[in-house]
Design an enzyme around this catalytic site. Structure first.
Site, PDB file in Angstrom:
ATOM      1  CB  SER A 124      -0.852  -0.036   1.271  1.00 44.75           C
ATOM      2  OG  SER A 124      -1.453   1.202   1.497  1.00 44.75           O
ATOM      3  CE1 TYR A 148      -3.946  -2.827   5.545  1.00 47.13           C
ATOM      4  CE2 TYR A 148      -3.515  -0.506   5.083  1.00 47.13           C
ATOM      5  CZ  TYR A 148      -3.764  -1.796   4.639  1.00 47.13           C
ATOM      6  OH  TYR A 148      -3.828  -2.041   3.289  1.00 47.13           O
ATOM      7  CE  LYS A 152      -1.536  -4.639   3.393  1.00 44.08           C
ATOM      8  NZ  LYS A 152      -1.801  -5.973   2.874  1.00 44.08           N
TER       9      LYS A 152
HETATM   10  P1  NAD Z   1     -10.907  -7.080   1.176  1.00 46.01           P
HETATM   11  O1  NAD Z   1     -11.110  -7.059   2.653  1.00 46.01           O
HETATM   12  O2  NAD Z   1     -12.086  -6.863   0.306  1.00 46.01           O
HETATM   13  O3  NAD Z   1     -10.196  -8.451   0.745  1.00 46.01           O
HETATM   14  C1  NAD Z   1      -9.324  -9.145   1.588  1.00 46.01           C
HETATM   15  C2  NAD Z   1      -9.815 -10.581   1.644  1.00 46.01           C
HETATM   16  O4  NAD Z   1      -8.947 -11.343   2.485  1.00 46.01           O
HETATM   17  C3  NAD Z   1     -11.211 -10.709   2.247  1.00 46.01           C
HETATM   18  O5  NAD Z   1     -12.012 -11.462   1.370  1.00 46.01           O
HETATM   19  C4  NAD Z   1     -10.999 -11.436   3.578  1.00 46.01           C
HETATM   20  O6  NAD Z   1     -12.088 -12.263   3.897  1.00 46.01           O
HETATM   21  C5  NAD Z   1      -9.732 -12.213   3.296  1.00 46.01           C
HETATM   22  N1  NAD Z   1      -8.891 -12.551   4.458  1.00 46.01           N
HETATM   23  C6  NAD Z   1      -8.417 -11.719   5.426  1.00 46.01           C
HETATM   24  N2  NAD Z   1      -7.632 -12.408   6.264  1.00 46.01           N
HETATM   25  C7  NAD Z   1      -7.602 -13.691   5.837  1.00 46.01           C
HETATM   26  C8  NAD Z   1      -6.960 -14.880   6.274  1.00 46.01           C
HETATM   27  N3  NAD Z   1      -6.184 -14.888   7.353  1.00 46.01           N
HETATM   28  N4  NAD Z   1      -7.150 -16.012   5.574  1.00 46.01           N
HETATM   29  C9  NAD Z   1      -7.943 -16.028   4.472  1.00 46.01           C
HETATM   30  N5  NAD Z   1      -8.571 -14.947   4.003  1.00 46.01           N
HETATM   31  C10 NAD Z   1      -8.401 -13.783   4.680  1.00 46.01           C
HETATM   32  O7  NAD Z   1      -9.767  -6.004   0.843  1.00 46.01           O
HETATM   33  P2  NAD Z   1      -9.262  -5.447  -0.564  1.00 46.01           P
HETATM   34  O8  NAD Z   1      -9.630  -4.024  -0.627  1.00 46.01           O
HETATM   35  O9  NAD Z   1      -9.647  -6.359  -1.646  1.00 46.01           O
HETATM   36  O10 NAD Z   1      -7.700  -5.510  -0.309  1.00 46.01           O
HETATM   37  C11 NAD Z   1      -6.913  -6.613  -0.729  1.00 46.01           C
HETATM   38  C12 NAD Z   1      -5.499  -6.405  -0.222  1.00 46.01           C
HETATM   39  O11 NAD Z   1      -5.006  -5.154  -0.719  1.00 46.01           O
HETATM   40  C13 NAD Z   1      -5.381  -6.335   1.289  1.00 46.01           C
HETATM   41  O12 NAD Z   1      -4.197  -6.971   1.691  1.00 46.01           O
HETATM   42  C14 NAD Z   1      -5.298  -4.837   1.562  1.00 46.01           C
HETATM   43  O13 NAD Z   1      -4.607  -4.562   2.754  1.00 46.01           O
HETATM   44  C15 NAD Z   1      -4.530  -4.355   0.341  1.00 46.01           C
HETATM   45  N6  NAD Z   1      -4.770  -2.935   0.022  1.00 46.01           N
HETATM   46  C16 NAD Z   1      -6.051  -2.480  -0.130  1.00 46.01           C
HETATM   47  C17 NAD Z   1      -6.268  -1.124  -0.403  1.00 46.01           C
HETATM   48  C18 NAD Z   1      -7.667  -0.592  -0.547  1.00 46.01           C
HETATM   49  O14 NAD Z   1      -7.848   0.638  -0.435  1.00 46.01           O
HETATM   50  N7  NAD Z   1      -8.681  -1.403  -0.798  1.00 46.01           N
HETATM   51  C19 NAD Z   1      -5.182  -0.245  -0.532  1.00 46.01           C
HETATM   52  C20 NAD Z   1      -3.889  -0.749  -0.393  1.00 46.01           C
HETATM   53  C21 NAD Z   1      -3.696  -2.106  -0.117  1.00 46.01           C
HETATM   54  N1  UFG Z   2     -12.778  11.315   3.108  1.00 49.06           N
HETATM   55  C1  UFG Z   2     -13.795  12.183   3.434  1.00 49.06           C
HETATM   56  N2  UFG Z   2     -14.946  11.664   3.951  1.00 49.06           N
HETATM   57  C2  UFG Z   2     -15.130  10.331   4.146  1.00 49.06           C
HETATM   58  C3  UFG Z   2     -14.080   9.443   3.801  1.00 49.06           C
HETATM   59  C4  UFG Z   2     -12.912   9.968   3.287  1.00 49.06           C
HETATM   60  O1  UFG Z   2     -13.661  13.392   3.271  1.00 49.06           O
HETATM   61  O2  UFG Z   2     -16.200   9.925   4.633  1.00 49.06           O
HETATM   62  C5  UFG Z   2     -11.532  11.846   2.501  1.00 49.06           C
HETATM   63  C6  UFG Z   2     -10.284  11.573   3.309  1.00 49.06           C
HETATM   64  O3  UFG Z   2     -10.073  12.578   4.268  1.00 49.06           O
HETATM   65  C7  UFG Z   2      -9.213  11.530   2.219  1.00 49.06           C
HETATM   66  C8  UFG Z   2      -9.956  10.965   1.007  1.00 49.06           C
HETATM   67  O4  UFG Z   2     -11.336  11.184   1.265  1.00 49.06           O
HETATM   68  O5  UFG Z   2      -8.792  12.833   1.901  1.00 49.06           O
HETATM   69  C9  UFG Z   2      -9.724   9.481   0.795  1.00 49.06           C
HETATM   70  O6  UFG Z   2     -10.009   8.781   1.989  1.00 49.06           O
HETATM   71  P1  UFG Z   2     -10.150   7.186   2.031  1.00 49.06           P
HETATM   72  O7  UFG Z   2     -10.540   6.821   3.429  1.00 49.06           O
HETATM   73  O8  UFG Z   2     -11.040   6.730   0.945  1.00 49.06           O
HETATM   74  O9  UFG Z   2      -8.694   6.674   1.666  1.00 49.06           O
HETATM   75  P2  UFG Z   2      -7.277   6.965   2.359  1.00 49.06           P
HETATM   76  O10 UFG Z   2      -6.453   7.720   1.365  1.00 49.06           O
HETATM   77  O11 UFG Z   2      -7.429   7.557   3.692  1.00 49.06           O
HETATM   78  O12 UFG Z   2      -6.715   5.487   2.561  1.00 49.06           O
HETATM   79  C10 UFG Z   2      -6.798   4.468   1.547  1.00 49.06           C
HETATM   80  C11 UFG Z   2      -7.022   3.109   2.188  1.00 49.06           C
HETATM   81  C12 UFG Z   2      -5.810   2.689   2.969  1.00 49.06           C
HETATM   82  C13 UFG Z   2      -4.596   2.730   2.084  1.00 49.06           C
HETATM   83  C14 UFG Z   2      -4.443   4.086   1.471  1.00 49.06           C
HETATM   84  C15 UFG Z   2      -3.321   4.031   0.473  1.00 49.06           C
HETATM   85  O13 UFG Z   2      -8.140   3.144   3.047  1.00 49.06           O
HETATM   86  O14 UFG Z   2      -5.979   1.357   3.402  1.00 49.06           O
HETATM   87  O15 UFG Z   2      -5.632   4.459   0.775  1.00 49.06           O
HETATM   88  O16 UFG Z   2      -3.059   5.285  -0.048  1.00 49.06           O
HETATM   89  F1  UFG Z   2      -3.511   2.440   2.812  1.00 49.06           F
END
Ligand code: NAD
Ligand code: UFG
Length: 337
Positions: A124, A148, A152
């Site tokens: 991330s 979190y 990572k």
């Molecule tokens: P998500 O929660 O939708 O998907 C993660 C999946 O992993 C889920 O289906 C959950 O049930 C499963 N899981 C969690 N722990 C587990 C375990 N121990 N064994 C088996 N399954 C398990 O999240 P996502 O948004 O699809 O994110 C996928 C990956 O990308 C995650 O590692 C997350 O940290 C990373 N990531 C997500 C974002 C974002 O904004 N969505 C940003 C940066 C990184």
């Molecule tokens: N925001 C609002 N109102 C809300 C939610 C978010 O104004 O209800 C704003 C936040 O302040 C930020 C932007 O929208 O400026 C994006 O916020 P998000 O919560 O959607 O995303 P973040 O950038 O805070 O974080 C996301 C994921 C993290 C990841 C990160 C990587 O949630 O897991 O992106 O850049 F690590």
């Protein structure tokens, strides 16, 4: 080529499964469904018209994982499984450290036992130290502000060390920026439990009338309109980045950190106005105080992805807003609609 997708029932994993199947890969999905719904697996199979093995298991469970490697000849692993809510990680640090670290370590151990050497990891942009200059590239200083993020950071270090001592391994650490959007069919998408933490699911649920209004967290940042700026990337582009990473990793060895972003920053108010414009809906909002831990601006330097993976984001903000809304409208209660 057969890819093991951990967390394949989740948001990014499900879209990546579709792309992998479209490109002719065989997949095996494992997920304990802690943050997802088995219906997502059914939807992927319906979309592609192909059945694949799905195991409901915890990736921390070494014996369960071994059975999967015994049953299938696996060529590469994409490890999405993990807990991802920043706020929750502050209140439940041990759950986050144990789940995210132990799953990664267990997976590496079992891969070693079965001679699998190709690993794509979901990292991330949150690993970059706040205060880095933007656009941020992969050489910027690292440092996190919540458990979190540290999970990572630590998993990245574990995987770098594994790649160093196992020169036949190929590891790609993909640092995602802000994934939004959904599959164009509206059949798979993001299905957060409870009240969404992230901006776009909050907007779609507000537009639907499930939430009263959006709270914009701060309008006094040093940005064009004072609201937070992020690098939003379509989940379909992100999924393609994983397919390209698998191709790259299957031809190389070593470990590479790679940003997956568009290189463009949009403010919260940009997202609101584009969403309203392309979808013809209103998103009532109110400016509220900054969210603790947020920073003003984050966007990627994505040139390394273009150089190594030959990958570039193709979809724009209008596509992202349109596709997010289609998914939400067709599935007002997510997969339980
Ligand atoms: P998500 O929660 O939708 O998907 C993660 C999946 O992993 C889920 O289906 C959950 O049930 C499963 N899981 C969690 N722990 C587990 C375990 N121990 N064994 C088996 N399954 C398990 O999240 P996502 O948004 O699809 O994110 C996928 C990956 O990308 C995650 O590692 C997350 O940290 C990373 N990531 C997500 C974002 C974002 O904004 N969505 C940003 C940066 C990184
Ligand atoms: N925001 C609002 N109102 C809300 C939610 C978010 O104004 O209800 C704003 C936040 O302040 C930020 C932007 O929208 O400026 C994006 O916020 P998000 O919560 O959607 O995303 P973040 O950038 O805070 O974080 C996301 C994921 C993290 C990841 C990160 C990587 O949630 O897991 O992106 O850049 F690590």
């Amino acid at each position: 080529m057969t890819i093991l997708v951990t967390g394949g029932a989740g948001y990014i994993g499900s879209h990546t499964c579709v792309k992998l199947l479209e490109e002719g890969y065989d997949i095996i999905v494992v997920d304990n469904l802690v943050n997802s719904n088995e219906k997502a697996v059914g939807r992927i199979q319906e979309l592609i018209g192909k059945i694949f093995p799905f195991y409901r298991l915890d990736v921390c469970d070494v014996d369960a994982l071994r059975k999967v490697f015994q049953n299938h000849q696996i060529d590469c692993v994409i490890h999405f499984a993990g807990l991802k809510a920043v706020g929750e990680s502050v209140s439940k640090p041990l759950e986050y450290y144990s789940n995210n670290l132990i799953s990664t370590i267990t997976l590496c151990k079992v891969m070693k036992e079965y001679g699998v050497t190709c690993f794509i990891f979901s990292s991330s942009a949150t690993v970059y130290k706040p205060g880095s200059s933007m656009p941020v590239n992969e050489t910027a200083e690292l440092g996190c502000t919540n458990p979190y993020g540290w999970t990572k950071y630590m998993c990245e270090q574990i995987l770098r060390d594994v790649a160093l001592t196992n020169p036949d391994w190929s590891v790609v650490l993909l640092r995602y920026f802000n994934p939004i959007g959904a599959h164009e069919s509206g059949q798979i998408g993001e299905d957060p439990t409870g009240i969404p933490n992230n901006l776009v699911p909050y907007i779609t649920q507000t537009a639907l009338g499930k939430l009263e209004k959006l709270y914009v967290f701060g309008n006094d940042y040093d940005t064009k309109d004072g609201t937070g700026v992020r690098d939003y990337i379509h989940v379909q582009d992100l999924a393609q980045g994983h397919v390209d990473a698998v191709n790259f990793a299957s031809k190389t060895t070593g470990c590479e950190e790679i940003n997956l972003g568009t290189g463009i920053g949009y403010s919260v108010l940009d997202i609101v106005s584009t969403f309203e414009k392309v979808n013809g809906v209103k998103v009532p909002y109110e400016i509220s105080p900054r969210r603790p831990g947020d920073i003003g601006t984050v966007y990627a330097d994505a040139t390394k992805a273009s150089r190594l993976l030959k990958w570039k984001a193709e979809k724009d903000l209008e596509d992202m807003c349109r596709d997010s809304w289609r998914w939400q409208k067709q599935n007002p209660n997510g997969y339980n609609t």
